[in-house]
Design an enzyme around this catalytic site. Structure first.
Site, PDB file in Angstrom:
ATOM      1  N   GLU A 181     -18.768  14.046 -14.265  1.00 35.33           N
ATOM      2  CA  GLU A 181     -19.339  13.455 -15.477  1.00 35.33           C
ATOM      3  C   GLU A 181     -18.792  14.143 -16.736  1.00 35.33           C
ATOM      4  O   GLU A 181     -19.526  14.497 -17.659  1.00 35.33           O
ATOM      5  CB  GLU A 181     -20.881  13.542 -15.439  1.00 35.33           C
ATOM      6  N   GLU A 265     -22.788   7.147  -8.381  1.00 37.17           N
ATOM      7  CA  GLU A 265     -24.215   7.404  -8.473  1.00 37.17           C
ATOM      8  C   GLU A 265     -24.950   6.162  -8.964  1.00 37.17           C
ATOM      9  O   GLU A 265     -24.846   5.808 -10.138  1.00 37.17           O
ATOM     10  CB  GLU A 265     -24.505   8.568  -9.436  1.00 37.17           C
TER      11      GLU A 265
END
Length: 649
Positions: A181, A265
């Site tokens: 991320e 995710e």
């Protein structure tokens, strides 16, 4: 009726010639069409004795892949010192990643590996070792050589160990993430931009290639928020989100045309900070979004499928800015409202996932029967047998550091000069005069909670008011040390608890020390010359504490920190929950192992105690309470959550 092949039989029959490919609008694995149906679980959050059970339950739901992060701070607790299951640390029984990968393959699952070096994961410092902070001027998660020299050493060891487990070498790993991320490191909440470092990402990519990682390399971000800013043209991009799947996938198609669509995710639930209400999501809404992903069609990994537990001091925290006042520490439980509960039981979401995968997965392979879940049971209530008072505890502090100035935990010259990662730290000032009405002031913030003692007597009483003295929200907080009389030759102790380092945010939010270091004043005069005593609550220290006193109502302390010991004698082991209702704030220790934190502020009011941490026969449970220990300890067969905002004890 023909017998269905296993997953590995279907994808490796006839030999392996190619790994996971994203060179077309759909995945292929070994030149066969492949849709990834994954679920996250983290090996260090689950007792190793339960790995097979959790993985088999995942496969039984129809998943074909398990995803796991790799926590750097546990595997390299000191520079050049490693623990991959036999390194002698308190967490070694949770760290045999090779065993975990072998079991995953035996249970007919492929693996997505996310080695970091940063992993977020609502986990202490995002998995980064706190000893990195000792490098003055270090710029974490960048191409700064002070940071990269440590990454190179760690990755060379880690990736060499794991490269043999790649799919094209006959193992389970089909994809490896580069960083994590990284798009989230840019310009958040109006702060000056801290643009992600593409040189750093390329250095990580090259490290993986140099260390023989040949499977698909990818990044994950929320594409509608960050575009490609956290990735490279040479890396496959995936999405992280909990809403708007079509919008996220459409953006991915725009960023990388003619590539497969994948969510690394899709958030199956959420986590909790202390003082919040317990998160409970709508299962049907979760299933509706999951079905939208499957119908798109896209590959998807559920984060989390089984959350597990933030053992000991390993919970992370969030910050909405660089100001400590925005700090929000996470609870011990990482249940996540996931398809499998913290104790590994099936939830409504599990069966919804299983039904949808049966409906949408066109490739039928052999699935196991769902393992029977072992239900937690409550033991009988225990009465404390022995206790140690605050004074007894600090008399056995394993280190005492003398320093003119306050030092953060990380800068203490202990643990082979790597500092203190976890636990409590006491700043002691001796031989000081306290006048009537003397005011003690903390310069700046507390990192993260604080209690004050004068001559071993607790002065602070604030258990739950986060805006009051003793907690991270209050800047330049002050408290009266004596309202009645002058005290000569006094000793003042400032007991600080590290509630977990921040695990998410822009790059500036990863320069974070714990304890006190900005200054302490008494009657506006800055205080120097401290004795500093770290209390790490290591297993070796916990199991060798001396001077225990027999407990009874007349001798046990009623106010102030203390350790109360309970003996649990059992004929067989099973999972349970320790009922922490009525306790104040502190930690629970089982057979020397720090199980987790308790705090009456909620929402968590019980601690999951799995059977592998118990012994047949005698077990010692020690509760450390910062304010007032109890003499009884109860158990529960279910987790307990509520918000108790009273401030009495």
């Amino acid at each position: 009726m023909a017998t269905l092949p296993t997953l590995y039989e279907y994808y490796t029959g006839g030999g392996i010639t190619q790994g996971l490919s994203a060179n077309q609008p759909y995945f292929t694995l070994n030149n066969r069409n492949f849709t990834l149906y994954g679920g996250s679980t983290h090996y260090w959050r689950v007792p190793s004795e339960y790995w097979r059970d959790r993985l088999r339950k995942m496969r039984a739901a129809g998943l074909n892949t398990v995803e796991t992060y790799v926590p750097w701070n546990l595997h390299e607790p000191e520079p050049g010192k490693y623990d991959f299951g036999a390194g002698g640390t308190d967490m070694q029984d949770f760290l045999d990643i090779e065993k975990f990968l072998k079991i995953a393959q035996e249970e007919d699952l492929f693996v997505i590996l996310r080695p970091g070096p940063y992993i977020c994961s609502e986990y202490e410092f995002g998995g980064l070792p706190s000893w990195l902070l000792r490098e003055k001027g270090i710029r974490i998660r960048t191409s700064d050589e002070k940071f990269m020299m440590h990454v190179r050493r760690y990755f060379t060891t880690l990736l060499t160990l794991l490269s043999v487990f790649q799919f094209t070498k006959g193992g389970p790993i089909i994809a490896v993430q580069v960083e994590n991320e990284y798009g989230n490191t840019e310009n958040r909440n109006g702060n000056p931009p801290s643009i992600p470092d593409s040189v750093y990402l390329e250095q990580l990519r090259q490290l993986m290639l140099t260390n023989n990682i040949t499977e698909l390399l990818f990044t994950s971000d929320t594409p509608t928020n960050h575009g490609s800013v956290g990735s490279l043209p040479t890396l496959f991009q995936t999405a992280n989100f909990n809403t708007n799947p079509e919008g996220q996938f459409n953006k991915l198609k725009e960023l990388q045309p003619n590539k497969p669509s994948m969510a690394t995710e899709y958030w199956s639930g959420w986590f909790n900070h202390w003082s919040e209400k317990q998160y409970v999501g709508d299962a049907q809404n979760f299933a509706n979004i999951y079905e939208t992903i499957l119908r798109y069609p896209a590959s998807v990994n559920l984060y989390m499928f089984h959350g597990g537990t933030n053992w000991g001091f390993l919970n992370g925290a969030n910050m909405n800015s660089v100001e400590q006042s925005s700090y929000q520490p996470d609870i011990t439980s990482y249940d996540y409202d996931a398809p499998l509960s913290e104790s590994g039981d099936y939830t409504e979401k599990y069966w919804l996932v299983k039904d949808l995968l049966e409906k949408y997965n066109p490739i039928k392979t052999k699935l196991p029967e769902e393992p029977v879940s072992s239900k937690p049971r409550a033991f009988s209530t225990l009465v404390s047998t022995q206790f140690l008072s605050y004074e007894d505890i600090i008399a056995q502090a394993p280190h005492t550091v003398s320093s003119r100035d306050l030092l953060a935990m990380e800068n203490l010259p202990i643990n082979n000069n790597t500092g203190q990662q976890f636990g409590y730290i006491i700043y002691r000032k001796e031989s000081i005069t306290i006048n009537k009405g003397s005011l003690l002031k903390i310069k700046g913030y507390v990192y993260d909670s604080l209690n004050v003692y004068v001559n071993n007597v607790l002065v602070t009483r604030n258990v739950v008011d986060l805006d009051g003295f003793g907690y991270w929200r209050l800047k330049d907080g002050s408290i009266s040390l004596s309202s009645h009389e002058k005290i000569e030759n006094a000793t003042i102790d400032l007991v600080v608890c590290n509630m977990g380092r921040n695990n998410f945010g822009d790059l500036s939010q990863f320069q974070q020390f714990r304890g006190l270091w900005e200054g302490v004043l008494i009657d506006d005069k800055e205080i120097f010359d401290w004795k500093i005593m770290p209390l790490e609550f290591t297993k070796a220290w916990n199991t060798n504490l001396k001077g225990w006193r027999d407990s009874d109502n007349s001798t046990s302390p009623s106010v102030g920190a203390g350790l109360n010991k309970f003996e649990l004698i059992i004929l067989d082991t099973h999972d349970t929950f320790i009922d922490m209702t009525g306790w104040n704030k502190g930690i629970a220790i089982v057979n020397g192992f720090v199980l987790g934190r308790h705090w009456k502020i909620g929402p968590q009011q019980s601690l999951y105690l799995p059977a592998p941490l118990l012994n047949i026969g005698k077990n010692e449970i020690i509760i450390f309470d910062e304010f007032s220990p109890k003499n009884e300890l109860a158990f529960s067969d279910v987790p307990i959550h509520f918000n108790n905002m009273t401030n009495s004890f």
